[in-house]
Design a protein around this motif. Structure first.
Motif, PDB file in Angstrom:
ATOM      1  N   THR A   1     101.325 -41.360  53.369  1.00 56.81           N
ATOM      2  CA  THR A   1     100.815 -41.663  52.029  1.00 56.81           C
ATOM      3  C   THR A   1      99.405 -41.133  51.856  1.00 56.81           C
ATOM      4  O   THR A   1      99.066 -40.535  50.825  1.00 56.81           O
ATOM      5  CB  THR A   1     100.835 -43.181  51.785  1.00 56.81           C
ATOM      6  N   GLN A   2      98.570 -41.327  52.879  1.00 56.32           N
ATOM      7  CA  GLN A   2      97.202 -40.828  52.829  1.00 56.32           C
ATOM      8  C   GLN A   2      97.190 -39.309  52.733  1.00 56.32           C
ATOM      9  O   GLN A   2      96.363 -38.736  52.009  1.00 56.32           O
ATOM     10  CB  GLN A   2      96.438 -41.300  54.077  1.00 56.32           C
TER      11      GLN A   2
ATOM     12  N   GLY B   1      92.242 -45.480  51.631  1.00 53.18           N
ATOM     13  CA  GLY B   1      92.921 -45.213  52.894  1.00 53.18           C
ATOM     14  C   GLY B   1      91.956 -45.086  54.059  1.00 53.18           C
ATOM     15  O   GLY B   1      92.201 -45.614  55.145  1.00 53.18           O
TER      16      GLY B   1
ATOM     17  N   ALA C   1      90.669 -48.487  54.887  1.00 49.66           N
ATOM     18  CA  ALA C   1      91.721 -49.289  55.520  1.00 49.66           C
ATOM     19  C   ALA C   1      91.868 -48.915  56.991  1.00 49.66           C
ATOM     20  O   ALA C   1      92.042 -49.791  57.853  1.00 49.66           O
ATOM     21  CB  ALA C   1      93.050 -49.086  54.784  1.00 49.66           C
TER      22      ALA C   1
ATOM     23  N   PHE D   1      99.495 -52.656  62.147  1.00 49.96           N
ATOM     24  CA  PHE D   1     100.796 -53.236  61.798  1.00 49.96           C
ATOM     25  C   PHE D   1     101.101 -54.475  62.640  1.00 49.96           C
ATOM     26  O   PHE D   1     102.220 -54.682  63.091  1.00 49.96           O
ATOM     27  CB  PHE D   1     101.916 -52.208  61.954  1.00 49.96           C
TER      28      PHE D   1
ATOM     29  N   HIS E   1      97.094 -60.450  55.008  1.00 46.34           N
ATOM     30  CA  HIS E   1      97.635 -59.146  55.375  1.00 46.34           C
ATOM     31  C   HIS E   1      97.968 -59.096  56.870  1.00 46.34           C
ATOM     32  O   HIS E   1      99.043 -58.622  57.263  1.00 46.34           O
ATOM     33  CB  HIS E   1      96.617 -58.055  55.028  1.00 46.34           C
TER      34      HIS E   1
ATOM     35  N   SER F   1     101.711 -58.789  58.565  1.00 46.08           N
ATOM     36  CA  SER F   1     102.007 -57.716  59.524  1.00 46.08           C
ATOM     37  C   SER F   1     102.611 -58.292  60.796  1.00 46.08           C
ATOM     38  O   SER F   1     103.597 -57.764  61.335  1.00 46.08           O
ATOM     39  CB  SER F   1     100.726 -56.938  59.865  1.00 46.08           C
TER      40      SER F   1
ATOM     41  N   THR G   1     107.230 -53.317  55.616  1.00 43.57           N
ATOM     42  CA  THR G   1     105.823 -52.927  55.749  1.00 43.57           C
ATOM     43  C   THR G   1     105.396 -52.009  54.620  1.00 43.57           C
ATOM     44  O   THR G   1     104.316 -52.174  54.033  1.00 43.57           O
ATOM     45  CB  THR G   1     105.592 -52.237  57.105  1.00 43.57           C
ATOM     46  N   THR G   2     106.239 -51.036  54.279  1.00 41.39           N
ATOM     47  CA  THR G   2     105.890 -50.088  53.219  1.00 41.39           C
ATOM     48  C   THR G   2     105.831 -50.762  51.858  1.00 41.39           C
ATOM     49  O   THR G   2     104.856 -50.591  51.108  1.00 41.39           O
ATOM     50  CB  THR G   2     106.897 -48.930  53.188  1.00 41.39           C
TER      51      THR G   2
ATOM     52  N   LEU H   1     103.204 -54.356  52.355  1.00 39.07           N
ATOM     53  CA  LEU H   1     101.835 -54.138  52.828  1.00 39.07           C
ATOM     54  C   LEU H   1     101.188 -52.897  52.228  1.00 39.07           C
ATOM     55  O   LEU H   1     100.021 -52.920  51.827  1.00 39.07           O
ATOM     56  CB  LEU H   1     101.821 -54.057  54.348  1.00 39.07           C
ATOM     57  N   CYS H   2     101.929 -51.794  52.203  1.00 41.35           N
ATOM     58  CA  CYS H   2     101.325 -50.530  51.762  1.00 41.35           C
ATOM     59  C   CYS H   2     101.316 -50.360  50.250  1.00 41.35           C
ATOM     60  O   CYS H   2     100.551 -49.545  49.730  1.00 41.35           O
ATOM     61  CB  CYS H   2     102.058 -49.344  52.399  1.00 41.35           C
TER      62      CYS H   2
ATOM     63  N   ALA I   1      98.253 -53.285  48.797  1.00 42.77           N
ATOM     64  CA  ALA I   1      97.221 -52.316  48.412  1.00 42.77           C
ATOM     65  C   ALA I   1      96.822 -52.507  46.956  1.00 42.77           C
ATOM     66  O   ALA I   1      95.631 -52.446  46.611  1.00 42.77           O
ATOM     67  CB  ALA I   1      97.724 -50.898  48.650  1.00 42.77           C
TER      68      ALA I   1
END
Length: 425
Positions: A2-3, A39, A42, A53, A336, A340, A376-377, A380-381, A385
């Motif tokens: 993603t970053q 990012g 983070a 994670f 968060h 995780s 997680t995606t 969390l992501c 975010a």
């Protein structure tokens, strides 16, 4: 990955900046710089908290702590000085200082993952870091207010506004940040081994929450009645003197913020009021930055006083509420990290341990990885975010900008890199 997408948006921004972009893609493209910085920060905080994670990894070789097994000899692996304090046998304590060990090079020591009080430790650490970050950003906002006053040549607001505001903030919550840093850098185990413990045996590590409560409500109490050795500095007298002095100075700043500016406004009005006019109705401009006398509003002393009273009360109470508001960073980080850990424990790790053969175990691991990666995606992501971005936006708009932004000057023009490059060329 993603970053990497946001980085590619920046690298190929000239080619991608076309009207044909999808609406959703264009929204992400417009915020590409913010997303890249989010990012980067983070990743930095993940390394700082040693949390990837939900997993702690040992990036550096040395560590401070050693965790002996029950009944294991401590003579070779534990520091003898700390061994005396924790007990002669490994079964009497959970950890000891490693012989020749040192503080972990950067971030949280991964050995905290082995402890039962990991959550308590991380809870206190993140709370303290949120307070330090909040006071630092509010101090930056006050510094920007100083730049505004200097630009407008408004020196009375520098002397009777900026100076007492900074002293009040740093005399109260700045002092709390100082106590946090002192506590972090004090060897409490060593202090427990000193002669103080031998005298009465009542030494305990001081609570910062109790210390700050006593700072306002009972400035003379630097320790609980039952634990008279529970003080932060070398002696209770030193802490008592510092806290009383800071509290008196901070309280003295309140009338300095409240009284002089309305008085100076009134004297300025009396001096520059046109002859033959009612001195309570008309006046020349009060702040030298505004040049045209035609734009001057009628002077009303009661309005000036009320405005200054509201500003003073808002600032004093705001120092408390704004600092508390930054604790949302602690809550977000804690939630968060726990999410995780839960996703890792109850999807990937739990399914990895299922199955009697490597084929069945591999199949369950594959399924568990898919569940873990998806959760997680998505949570969390993406969701976390977005939540973190909204909370950070609020902290900038309310807690940070109210220290300097008035909204009564020049029209705000957002910074655009393209226009800046065009002007530079």
């Amino acid at each position: 990955s993603t970053q990497s997408t946001w980085v590619l948006f920046i690298i190929f921004e000239k080619k991608l900046d076309t009207p044909d972009l999808n609406e959703l893609v264009r929204m992400c493209f417009g915020g590409r710089y913010i997303l890249v910085f989010m990012g980067i920060f983070a990743i930095y905080v993940g390394v700082l908290y040693n949390d990837m994670f939900g997993i702690m990894v040992q990036l550096f070789p040395n560590s401070f702590w050693y965790f002996p097994a029950p009944g294991e000899s401590i003579s070779e692996k534990c520091d003898p000085g700390y061994g005396v304090w924790f007990g002669a046998n490994a079964s009497l304590y959970r950890a000891c200082k490693k012989l020749g060990g040192s503080t972990y090079a950067f971030g949280i020591d991964p050995n905290w993952a082995e402890t039962d009080n990991k959550l308590d430790f991380m809870n206190g650490l993140k709370m303290k870091m949120a307070v330090i970050m909040g006071v630092s950003q509010m101090s930056l906002g006050l510094l920007l207010s100083l730049f505004n006053h200097v630009r407008e040549k408004d020196y009375k607001h520098i002397i009777c506004g900026f100076v007492p505001e900074v002293i009040f903030l740093w005399g109260t919550f700045g002092y709390m940040c100082f106590m946090i840093i002192v506590k972090w850098n004090s060897d409490w185990t060593e202090r427990m081994l000193e002669a103080t413990v031998a005298k009465d045996g009542n030494f305990t590590v001081p609570s910062l929450l109790s210390g700050m409560t006593n700072f306002f409500l009972s400035p003379g109490d630097v320790a609980s009645p039952k634990m008279q050795t529970s003080y932060l500095y070398a002696s209770a007298d030193t802490q008592y003197s510092i806290q009383v002095a800071l509290l008196l100075i901070s309280f003295a700043c309140v009338p300095l913020m409240l009284i002089p500016i309305p008085v100076m406004e009134y004297l300025h009005h009396k001096k520059h009021a046109p002859a033959g006019t009612d001195s309570d109705v008309e006046s020349a401009p009060l702040i030298g930055h505004k040049e045209d006398a035609e734009e001057a509003e009628p002077f009303d002393m009661s309005e000036v006083v009320i405005k200054q009273v509201i500003h003073t009360i808002e600032y004093v109470l705001g120092c408390v509420s704004n600092t508390a508001s930054y604790l949302r960073l602690w809550a977000l980080s804690l939630a968060h990290a726990q999410l995780s850990d839960v996703f890792f424990q109850f999807t990937l790790l739990k399914l990895m341990n299922m199955g009697d053969s490597w084929i069945v175990s591999g199949l369950f691991t594959f399924i568990g990885y898919g569940a873990w990666a998806g959760a997680t995606t998505l949570v969390l992501c993406i969701m976390e975010a977005l939540s973190a971005f909204l909370h950070a936006l609020r902290l900038h708009w309310v807690e940070f900008q109210n220290k300097f932004y008035r909204g009564d000057g020049h029209q705000f023009v957002p910074y655009k890199i393209g226009e800046f490059d065009a002007q530079a060329s």
